[in-house]
Scaffold this motif. Structure first.
Motif, short mmCIF file in Angstrom:
data_model
loop_
_atom_site.label_atom_id
_atom_site.label_comp_id
_atom_site.label_asym_id
_atom_site.label_seq_id
_atom_site.Cartn_x
_atom_site.Cartn_y
_atom_site.Cartn_z
N UNK A 1 57.47 106.62 -6.81
CA UNK A 1 59.19 106.36 -6.66
C UNK A 1 58.81 106.17 -5.28
N UNK A 2 59.97 104.73 -5.59
CA UNK A 2 60.46 104.42 -3.78
C UNK A 2 61.18 105.26 -3.12
N UNK A 3 62.43 106.25 -3.74
CA UNK A 3 62.83 106.72 -2.93
C UNK A 3 62.06 107.95 -1.87
N UNK A 4 61.29 108.04 -2.83
CA UNK A 4 60.61 109.65 -2.73
C UNK A 4 59.31 108.40 -1.08
N UNK A 5 59.05 107.55 -1.23
CA UNK A 5 58.43 106.86 -0.95
C UNK A 5 58.84 106.20 0.87
N UNK A 6 59.61 105.93 0.43
CA UNK A 6 61.08 105.54 1.71
C UNK A 6 61.34 107.23 2.35
N UNK B 1 59.21 110.75 11.28
CA UNK B 1 58.89 112.36 11.32
C UNK B 1 59.97 113.06 10.54
N UNK B 2 61.38 111.82 10.44
CA UNK B 2 63.04 111.77 10.59
C UNK B 2 63.18 112.31 9.43
N UNK B 3 64.03 113.74 8.77
CA UNK B 3 64.26 113.91 7.86
C UNK B 3 65.65 113.52 6.87
N UNK B 4 65.69 113.54 5.49
CA UNK B 4 66.02 112.45 4.92
C UNK B 4 66.94 113.20 3.81
N UNK C 1 64.09 90.88 -4.34
CA UNK C 1 64.48 91.61 -2.75
C UNK C 1 65.06 93.74 -3.30
N UNK C 2 64.81 94.00 -1.92
CA UNK C 2 64.16 95.33 -2.26
C UNK C 2 65.39 95.76 -1.42
N UNK C 3 66.44 96.92 -1.83
CA UNK C 3 66.75 97.33 -0.93
C UNK C 3 67.37 98.85 -0.90
N UNK C 4 67.54 99.27 0.49
CA UNK C 4 67.12 101.04 0.17
C UNK C 4 68.66 100.92 0.63
N UNK C 5 69.46 101.78 0.59
CA UNK C 5 70.30 103.08 1.97
C UNK C 5 69.70 104.23 1.55
N UNK C 6 70.03 105.27 3.24
CA UNK C 6 68.95 106.04 3.51
C UNK C 6 70.07 106.68 4.55
N UNK C 7 70.00 107.81 3.63
CA UNK C 7 71.80 108.73 4.39
C UNK C 7 70.76 109.92 4.78
N UNK C 8 70.39 110.16 6.40
CA UNK C 8 69.78 110.62 7.24
C UNK C 8 71.22 112.50 7.48
N UNK D 1 72.26 114.79 13.04
CA UNK D 1 71.32 114.83 14.28
C UNK D 1 69.61 114.30 14.31
N UNK D 2 69.85 113.57 12.68
CA UNK D 2 68.28 113.30 12.63
C UNK D 2 68.25 111.69 12.77
#
Length: 389
Positions: free
Chosen positions: A295-300, A306-309, A325-332, A335-336
């Motif tokens: 799963x791409x989201x889990x892999x990212x 070591x950051x928590x997502x 094209x592969x794009x991912x928006x990551x919310x953290x 403090x991470x």
């Protein structure tokens, strides 16, 4: 066809020497004989050619059993000899035994050279030395062309402003500028230091093959893990991808084919011994080992350790050039955020290369503000539409 032979008694030593060298160095005996014959012709031309005699065609032959050496030239049969080096009268040709010769024919004539023994010895020495160099070069090229992408150990011999020279046994190899780690003060190319390298190619240098090594190639890390981790060697644990900034940090994604084997734990080793051994070899370069996920989201999420997502949204599309094209928006969490980005953006940069996704990292607070703004905008549009009605 008469050929003039040299009468010295020591020519059988050439046969013995050729056969001995051919056996010891695994060289084709016939090729060495041919090389000596060519060398003998070249030596004769140097000695007796030029302004003295411009002999157009000279040949040499070594008897493979006795070692007798024959040197001869082609001469044209003529009525009146003008060019002594390349012509012979018909009368003289018949005296040599060519009874049916005619004007215009070419015949072989033995060349009588008093010091042929000296020339032969010199030609044989030079030809054998060159043949040994050629054979050794061919062996090196054949051996190491089949080892591209593999690890080899070597001892630093010397270095100059651009290259590091390494003794890898039968050959000297080079580590060029691109293959050297330059941003790690622990990576020192001191003379006599033994290091591991990745073989990346074989190039021609000064007429001889030169093995090209690297300390910066990402495959070096993979191969070091293969050496250190038995589960990788047996195929139970697979390295799926590697992203590296040599001398600083590497991220490596691993996967276990056996559900009973912990891929990451196998690579880390008991008390971290396995990964520490590799880090030591890489002059204390940091290594992050993450679990590969289908799963791409889990892999990212794994790759950004070591950051928590908090959340990952992915989008895969094809652009107008037909490129995916592969794009991912990551919310953290806020403090991470710094940890996810990493120093000078290194953590997110390596994660992007590891996963193959362009990654955009946002704080939870910024995402909340954007979501609220979007919601307000939606209500505003609806309210304006109502007023118009």
């Amino acid at each position: 066809m008469p050929r003039k032979k040299n009468e010295e008694e020591s020519k059988d030593t050439i046969v013995s020497l050729v056969r001995l060298l051919a056996e010891e160095r695994d060289i084709d005996e016939e090729e060495v004989f041919q090389a000596i014959e060519s060398g003998l012709v070249a030596a004769y031309r140097r000695e007796f050619g030029g302004n003295k005699q411009d002999i157009k065609s000279v040949s040499a032959e070594i008897d493979r059993e006795s070692g007798e050496i024959y040197v001869y030239k082609l001469a044209e049969v003529v009525d009146d000899v003008i060019d002594d080096a390349n012509e012979i009268s018909i009368e003289e040709a018949k005296e040599l035994g060519y009874e049916d010769v005619e004007i215009g024919d070419e015949i072989e004539i033995g060349i009588d050279v008093e010091d042929l023994g000296r020339l032969a010895a010199s030609a044989a020495k030079n030809a054998i030395n060159q043949k040994l160099r050629d054979a050794e070069s061919q062996k090196i090229e054949k051996e190491f062309s089949g080892k591209i992408g593999e690890i080899t150990s070597g001892t630093i011999v010397r270095k100059d402003a651009r290259n590091v020279y390494v003794n890898i046994g039968r050959a000297e190899a080079i580590v060029n500028h691109d293959g050297q780690v330059r941003n790690n003060r622990n990576e020192r190319y001191d003379q006599d230091r033994i290091m591991k390298f990745l073989v990346v190619g074989v190039e021609e240098a000064n007429g001889r093959p030169s093995v090209v090594l690297s300390r910066t190639d990402a495959r070096l890390v993979s191969k070091l893990f293969e050496l250190e981790v038995p589960e990788i060697k047996t195929g139970d644990v697979i390295i799926r991808s590697v992203a590296r900034e040599a001398g600083s940090r590497t991220k490596i994604a691993v996967y276990s084919k056996d559900p009973d084997i912990d891929a990451k734990g196998s690579c880390v080793g008991q008390r971290g011994q396995r990964v520490q051994q590799i880090m030591n070899e890489l002059s204390d370069e940091k290594i992050d080992i993450v679990d590969w996920k289908e799963d791409p989201a889990l892999f990212i999420s794994e790759a950004l350790q070591p950051a928590k997502v908090s959340r990952v949204d992915t989008e895969i599309s094809t652009n107008e050039n037909g490129e995916v094209e592969r794009y991912a928006k990551v919310i953290v969490p806020d403090q991470q955020f710094s940890l996810a980005i990493g120093k000078s953006g290194q953590n997110v940069r390596l994660a992007a290369r590891l996963t193959g996704f362009k990654i955009d990292i946002k704080k939870e607070s910024d995402e909340s503000v954007e979501a609220s703004k979007a919601l307000i905008d939606d209500f505003t549009v609806v309210d304006d539409a109502g007023k118009e009605e």
